[in-house]
Design a protein around this motif. Sequence first.
Motif, PDB file in Angstrom:
ATOM      1  N   GLN A  90     -11.816  11.035   5.443  1.00 43.48           N
ATOM      2  CA  GLN A  90     -11.431  12.295   4.823  1.00 43.48           C
ATOM      3  C   GLN A  90     -10.403  12.974   5.724  1.00 43.48           C
ATOM      4  N   PHE A  91      -9.689  13.917   5.128  1.00 44.59           N
ATOM      5  CA  PHE A  91      -8.846  14.813   5.914  1.00 44.59           C
ATOM      6  C   PHE A  91      -8.777  16.119   5.166  1.00 44.59           C
ATOM      7  N   ARG A  92      -8.286  17.137   5.830  1.00 37.93           N
ATOM      8  CA  ARG A  92      -8.101  18.412   5.149  1.00 37.93           C
ATOM      9  C   ARG A  92      -6.829  19.077   5.651  1.00 37.93           C
ATOM     10  N   ILE A  93      -6.423  20.110   4.917  1.00 43.89           N
ATOM     11  CA  ILE A  93      -5.235  20.868   5.280  1.00 43.89           C
ATOM     12  C   ILE A  93      -5.647  22.315   5.515  1.00 43.89           C
ATOM     13  N   ASP A  94      -5.315  22.832   6.687  1.00 46.35           N
ATOM     14  CA  ASP A  94      -5.613  24.214   7.063  1.00 46.35           C
ATOM     15  C   ASP A  94      -4.306  24.983   7.206  1.00 46.35           C
ATOM     16  N   VAL A  95      -4.426  26.299   7.167  1.00 46.76           N
ATOM     17  CA  VAL A  95      -3.290  27.171   7.458  1.00 46.76           C
ATOM     18  C   VAL A  95      -3.704  28.114   8.577  1.00 46.76           C
ATOM     19  N   VAL A  96      -2.835  28.249   9.563  1.00 44.24           N
ATOM     20  CA  VAL A  96      -3.041  29.227  10.623  1.00 44.24           C
ATOM     21  C   VAL A  96      -1.914  30.244  10.495  1.00 44.24           C
ATOM     22  N   GLY A  97      -2.299  31.486  10.217  1.00 43.53           N
ATOM     23  CA  GLY A  97      -1.336  32.575  10.125  1.00 43.53           C
ATOM     24  C   GLY A  97      -1.329  33.362  11.421  1.00 43.53           C
ATOM     25  N   VAL A  98      -0.142  33.620  11.935  1.00 42.83           N
ATOM     26  CA  VAL A  98      -0.011  34.354  13.185  1.00 42.83           C
ATOM     27  C   VAL A  98       0.893  35.559  12.939  1.00 42.83           C
ATOM     28  N   LEU A  99       0.374  36.731  13.241  1.00 43.96           N
ATOM     29  CA  LEU A  99       1.140  37.968  13.124  1.00 43.96           C
ATOM     30  C   LEU A  99       1.497  38.421  14.527  1.00 43.96           C
ATOM     31  N   VAL A 100       2.807  38.527  14.788  1.00 44.51           N
ATOM     32  CA  VAL A 100       3.317  38.885  16.116  1.00 44.51           C
ATOM     33  C   VAL A 100       4.141  40.164  15.969  1.00 44.51           C
TER      34      VAL A 100
END
Length: 126
Positions: free
Chosen positions: A101-111
């Motif tokens: 299996q695999f998955r797709i994540d999102v990392v949001g960064v607010l700078v």
Amino acid sequence: MAGKGMPWREARGVGDLGEELAVDHLQAQGWEIIDRNWRCRDGELDVVAVDETGMLVFCEVKTRRSVRCGQPVEAVTPDKARRLRRLAWGWLRDHAHRPGQFRIDVVGVLVPAGGQVQLQHLRAVA
């Protein structure tokens, strides 16, 4: 120009910073980073990693200076999610990798300028 009024070089610097912060976050969670900025004719995968459970994860990193246009994670539209799935399959093909299996994540960064960095990690978005 990247975005409204931000020169490309500055936007690239913000994106690079966000990606470094995201990688630091993932490694702090016990993840192993196995590839970064993998490119093919269809686009780019920001981070390929193995999470704390051993699952292969493709991470899209979105970085913004403000929420004027929404939270960074909101930039991953259904069309973008479909493209990320195609890119993930391309990476697997290129690396002769066959995970269960695999998955797709999102990392949001607010700078924000002069403010505190905020990071949001959404798992299994696509």
